[in-house]
Design a protein around this motif. Structure first.
Motif, PDB file in Angstrom:
ATOM      1  N   ALA A 195      -7.867   6.180 -13.822  1.00  0.00           N
ATOM      2  CA  ALA A 195      -6.621   5.983 -13.076  1.00  0.00           C
ATOM      3  C   ALA A 195      -6.441   7.076 -12.028  1.00  0.00           C
ATOM      4  N   ILE A 196      -6.813   8.299 -12.369  1.00  0.00           N
ATOM      5  CA  ILE A 196      -6.725   9.404 -11.415  1.00  0.00           C
ATOM      6  C   ILE A 196      -7.629   9.139 -10.210  1.00  0.00           C
ATOM      7  N   GLN A 197      -8.836   8.670 -10.495  1.00  0.00           N
ATOM      8  CA  GLN A 197      -9.764   8.364  -9.402  1.00  0.00           C
ATOM      9  C   GLN A 197      -9.205   7.251  -8.511  1.00  0.00           C
ATOM     10  N   ARG A 198      -8.652   6.224  -9.140  1.00  0.00           N
ATOM     11  CA  ARG A 198      -8.096   5.125  -8.362  1.00  0.00           C
ATOM     12  C   ARG A 198      -6.901   5.594  -7.539  1.00  0.00           C
ATOM     13  N   ALA A 199      -6.084   6.448  -8.121  1.00  0.00           N
ATOM     14  CA  ALA A 199      -4.942   6.991  -7.389  1.00  0.00           C
ATOM     15  C   ALA A 199      -5.403   7.689  -6.116  1.00  0.00           C
ATOM     16  N   GLY A 200      -6.462   8.503  -6.230  1.00  0.00           N
ATOM     17  CA  GLY A 200      -6.980   9.190  -5.049  1.00  0.00           C
ATOM     18  C   GLY A 200      -7.467   8.224  -3.988  1.00  0.00           C
ATOM     19  N   GLU A 201      -8.126   7.139  -4.428  1.00  0.00           N
ATOM     20  CA  GLU A 201      -8.633   6.157  -3.470  1.00  0.00           C
ATOM     21  C   GLU A 201      -7.499   5.481  -2.708  1.00  0.00           C
ATOM     22  N   VAL A 202      -6.453   5.093  -3.433  1.00  0.00           N
ATOM     23  CA  VAL A 202      -5.332   4.404  -2.781  1.00  0.00           C
ATOM     24  C   VAL A 202      -4.595   5.359  -1.853  1.00  0.00           C
ATOM     25  N   MET A 203      -4.399   6.595  -2.289  1.00  0.00           N
ATOM     26  CA  MET A 203      -3.700   7.558  -1.438  1.00  0.00           C
ATOM     27  C   MET A 203      -4.493   7.852  -0.178  1.00  0.00           C
ATOM     28  N   ARG A 204      -5.806   7.949  -0.294  1.00  0.00           N
ATOM     29  CA  ARG A 204      -6.624   8.176   0.910  1.00  0.00           C
ATOM     30  C   ARG A 204      -6.573   6.973   1.849  1.00  0.00           C
ATOM     31  N   LYS A 205      -6.557   5.778   1.268  1.00  0.00           N
ATOM     32  CA  LYS A 205      -6.457   4.570   2.087  1.00  0.00           C
ATOM     33  C   LYS A 205      -5.131   4.555   2.833  1.00  0.00           C
ATOM     34  N   ASN A 206      -4.066   4.946   2.154  1.00  0.00           N
ATOM     35  CA  ASN A 206      -2.758   4.995   2.819  1.00  0.00           C
ATOM     36  C   ASN A 206      -2.728   6.075   3.888  1.00  0.00           C
ATOM     37  N   ASP A 207      -3.350   7.220   3.603  1.00  0.00           N
ATOM     38  CA  ASP A 207      -3.404   8.281   4.610  1.00  0.00           C
ATOM     39  C   ASP A 207      -4.138   7.814   5.858  1.00  0.00           C
ATOM     40  N   SER A 208      -5.225   7.052   5.659  1.00  0.00           N
ATOM     41  CA  SER A 208      -5.965   6.540   6.812  1.00  0.00           C
ATOM     42  C   SER A 208      -5.120   5.552   7.606  1.00  0.00           C
ATOM     43  N   LEU A 244       0.812  -1.217   0.000  1.00  0.00           N
ATOM     44  CA  LEU A 244       0.000   0.000   0.000  1.00  0.00           C
ATOM     45  C   LEU A 244       0.843   1.264   0.000  1.00  0.00           C
ATOM     46  N   LYS A 245       1.858   1.318   0.858  1.00  0.00           N
ATOM     47  CA  LYS A 245       2.669   2.537   0.961  1.00  0.00           C
ATOM     48  C   LYS A 245       3.393   2.828  -0.353  1.00  0.00           C
ATOM     49  N   SER A 246       3.973   1.808  -0.954  1.00  0.00           N
ATOM     50  CA  SER A 246       4.687   2.008  -2.220  1.00  0.00           C
ATOM     51  C   SER A 246       3.718   2.376  -3.339  1.00  0.00           C
ATOM     52  N   ALA A 247       2.545   1.751  -3.345  1.00  0.00           N
ATOM     53  CA  ALA A 247       1.547   2.071  -4.366  1.00  0.00           C
ATOM     54  C   ALA A 247       1.103   3.523  -4.243  1.00  0.00           C
ATOM     55  N   ALA A 248       0.846   3.974  -3.007  1.00  0.00           N
ATOM     56  CA  ALA A 248       0.419   5.359  -2.809  1.00  0.00           C
ATOM     57  C   ALA A 248       1.497   6.331  -3.253  1.00  0.00           C
ATOM     58  N   GLU A 249       2.754   6.014  -2.976  1.00  0.00           N
ATOM     59  CA  GLU A 249       3.853   6.878  -3.383  1.00  0.00           C
ATOM     60  C   GLU A 249       3.918   6.990  -4.904  1.00  0.00           C
ATOM     61  N   LEU A 268      -0.569  16.946   6.130  1.00  0.00           N
ATOM     62  CA  LEU A 268       0.203  15.730   5.880  1.00  0.00           C
ATOM     63  C   LEU A 268      -0.692  14.584   5.446  1.00  0.00           C
ATOM     64  N   LEU A 269      -1.875  14.487   6.052  1.00  0.00           N
ATOM     65  CA  LEU A 269      -2.787  13.384   5.758  1.00  0.00           C
ATOM     66  C   LEU A 269      -3.674  13.648   4.557  1.00  0.00           C
ATOM     67  N   GLY A 270      -3.437  14.757   3.872  1.00  0.00           N
ATOM     68  CA  GLY A 270      -4.218  15.050   2.675  1.00  0.00           C
ATOM     69  C   GLY A 270      -5.624  15.523   2.956  1.00  0.00           C
ATOM     70  N   ARG A 271      -5.889  15.960   4.177  1.00  0.00           N
ATOM     71  CA  ARG A 271      -7.249  16.388   4.557  1.00  0.00           C
ATOM     72  C   ARG A 271      -7.418  17.906   4.474  1.00  0.00           C
ATOM     73  N   ARG A 272      -6.342  18.614   4.228  1.00  0.00           N
ATOM     74  CA  ARG A 272      -6.405  20.071   4.247  1.00  0.00           C
ATOM     75  C   ARG A 272      -5.544  20.632   3.122  1.00  0.00           C
ATOM     76  N   ARG A 273      -6.136  21.497   2.310  1.00  0.00           N
ATOM     77  CA  ARG A 273      -5.382  22.175   1.268  1.00  0.00           C
ATOM     78  C   ARG A 273      -4.535  23.298   1.871  1.00  0.00           C
ATOM     79  N   VAL A 274      -3.464  23.609   1.192  1.00  0.00           N
ATOM     80  CA  VAL A 274      -2.606  24.714   1.618  1.00  0.00           C
ATOM     81  C   VAL A 274      -2.911  25.917   0.728  1.00  0.00           C
ATOM     82  N   PHE A 275      -3.315  27.013   1.346  1.00  0.00           N
ATOM     83  CA  PHE A 275      -3.615  28.250   0.626  1.00  0.00           C
ATOM     84  C   PHE A 275      -2.563  29.296   0.986  1.00  0.00           C
ATOM     85  N   THR A 276      -2.182  30.076   0.022  1.00  0.00           N
ATOM     86  CA  THR A 276      -1.228  31.162   0.248  1.00  0.00           C
ATOM     87  C   THR A 276      -1.869  32.478  -0.173  1.00  0.00           C
ATOM     88  N   PRO A 277      -1.392  33.597   0.356  1.00  0.00           N
ATOM     89  CA  PRO A 277      -1.937  34.892  -0.070  1.00  0.00           C
ATOM     90  C   PRO A 277      -1.757  35.101  -1.575  1.00  0.00           C
TER      91      PRO A 277
END
Length: 462
Positions: free
Chosen positions: A156-169, A129-134, A201-210
């Motif tokens: 593939a983009i949708q699947r990538a998001g699913e795997v990355m979220r699973k790894n974040d969890s 899982l970790k290597s796949a998410a990376e 870090l866990l992908g739950r929050r976007r980073v916004f800048t001025p």
């Protein structure tokens, strides 16, 4: 072509004929075209690849593999040839050889996203899982910008998001007991900044800048909502909410004509996301101070609000600030995402009338207004507002200096803004004008798209 070596153009034409016949469903013609290509250039990488891929599509991976390997060996700098080798190895269940081929593809081009995608899928099949998410993350980072991806890539983009979220969890579950011990050591401390760090870090929050539309002051903290401890005098506004609310409602009842559309674009100006609110009273304002100038009759109509504004340390720049007004957002109206003119000032909201269903977002933080509880935010960070209720929402809004500026910096910013205005109101020297024209002409479409709207819910330094 008998008796002479086929040219590169002729070989490519033969390969294209194979593809065209396959796309037309004419398998017999595709076979004949491939035979002609192999007779003309038996060791050409493109011909070998075409033959190998036809065998692979036909389900004969064993026959495809040597053809594809030979093609890749003849042209090792072409990453797509190594990816095709990997596809054959996958069908033959040889994961070691599959990974080796993908590594060779990435050695040829480390950002070749099909190779990254197939490597991610290989790791996923192996339960890594970790290597796949990376690898999925690398795949997403290397997708070509701007173009609409085909359906297969979208999947593939949708699947990538699913795997990355699973790894974040999984990462979150791993970290929870460890962080719990650390949190216990600091139970009395404010940890909101660390919590935001963890969410990023866990992908739950976007980073916004001025992203101010006029003036960016570097080095200031990019904080969505500023701690009230920097503005203790706002307590007086909170305590006077009932009186200020009454004055706002009286103005709305007795001088409705003085409430004007906040968004009013000049003809010929791109309206972009403001089309729905342009020249509309669905978002209307009743100015008490505008660009540093008091509107005396309205201040007289709202004496309690006027006294509080007069005693507050507002942002003061002659001809530009402060600005203060009652903001009325009509029922079922949304203010779209936008940014203000500068991060040198901050914006105060004092909620006066807030029906259920109203909320506000600044950057990654979404909050509900609470009547009588002012907040301060950086409007150079993207923000938006909603009124999902059946009643108007009313807020008192005014601008203050960014609390992280020194007094010297405030003075210099005021001088800078005044100087820019004087320059723009004067006659531009011809040499400077030509330089400005060149700079404008050289601004690419992408750069223009980055310019944010200059219509904050705050008043502006136009």
């Amino acid at each position: 072509m008998a008796g002479t070596a086929a040219t590169e153009v002729e070989i490519r034409a033969l390969i294209e004929a194979v593809d065209q016949a396959d796309q037309a469903g004419n398998r017999a013609e595709a076979e004949r075209a491939l035979d002609r290509a192999r007779a003309a250039a038996p060791d050409h990488p493109g011909v070998l690849n075409a033959a190998g891929m036809r065998a692979l599509v036909a389900g004969d991976a064993a026959a495809a593999r040597p053809l594809l390997e030979r093609a890749a060996q003849l042209d090792p700098a072409s990453p797509y040839l190594w990816v095709n080798v990997a596809l054959a190895q996958r069908e033959l269940r040889d994961e070691t050889a599959e990974r080796d081929a993908l590594e060779k593809a990435l050695a040829a081009d480390p950002r070749y996203f099909p190779a990254l995608l197939h490597k991610a899928r290989l790791f996923e099949r192996q339960g890594k899982l970790k290597s796949a998410a990376e690898m999925y993350h690398a795949f997403l980072c290397c997708l070509p910008p701007g173009a609409q991806p085909p359906p297969a890539v979208q999947a593939a983009i949708q699947r990538a998001g699913e795997v990355m979220r699973k790894n974040d969890s999984a990462l979150e579950a791993f970290l929870e007991p460890r962080l719990g011990q650390a949190r216990a050591r600091h139970a009395e401390e404010r940890l909101d900044r660390f919590n935001a760090c963890l969410q990023v870090l866990l992908g739950r929050r976007r980073v916004f800048t001025p992203q101010p539309s006029f003036l960016l002051f570097p080095g200031l903290p990019a904080i969505e909502f500023i701690d009230r401890e920097h503005y203790p005098w706002l307590d007086a506004f909170d305590e006077a909410t009932d009186e200020i609310r009454a004055e706002a409602r009286a103005a709305l009842a007795e001088a409705a004509g003085d409430f004007v559309p906040y968004v009013s674009m000049r003809a010929g100006t791109p309206v972009d996301q403001w089309r729905e609110l342009n020249n509309s009273k669905r978002w209307s304002t009743y100015f008490l101070l505008k660009n540093g100038r008091p509107i005396e009759d309205r201040l007289a109509r709202c004496p309690r609000t006027a006294r509080l504004l007069a005693s507050a340390p507002l942002c003061e720049i002659p001809g530009h600030a402060p600005t203060a007004f009652f903001s009325v957002l009509a029922p079922h109206t949304r203010i779209p995402p936008h940014t203000g003119v500068t991060n040198a000032r901050l914006i105060v909201h004092l909620p006066l009338v807030v029906p259920p269903g109203c909320s506000y977002r600044v950057g990654a933080e979404r909050r509900e207004w609470r009547e009588g509880s002012a907040w301060v935010f950086d409007d150079s960070i993207e923000h938006e507002a909603w009124n999902g209720s059946d009643e108007p929402r009313i807020v008192l809004i005014f601008d203050v200096w960014n609390c992280f500026l020194t007094s010297a910096e405030r003075d210099l910013v005021a001088a800078l803004v005044a100087g820019v205005q004087e320059y723009n109101e004067g006659t531009v020297p011809s040499s400077t004008a030509r330089s400005t024209d060149r700079r404008s002409a050289s601004c690419s479409t992408r750069e223009r798209d980055k310019v944010p709207s200059a219509l904050p819910e705050s008043g502006g330094w136009a």
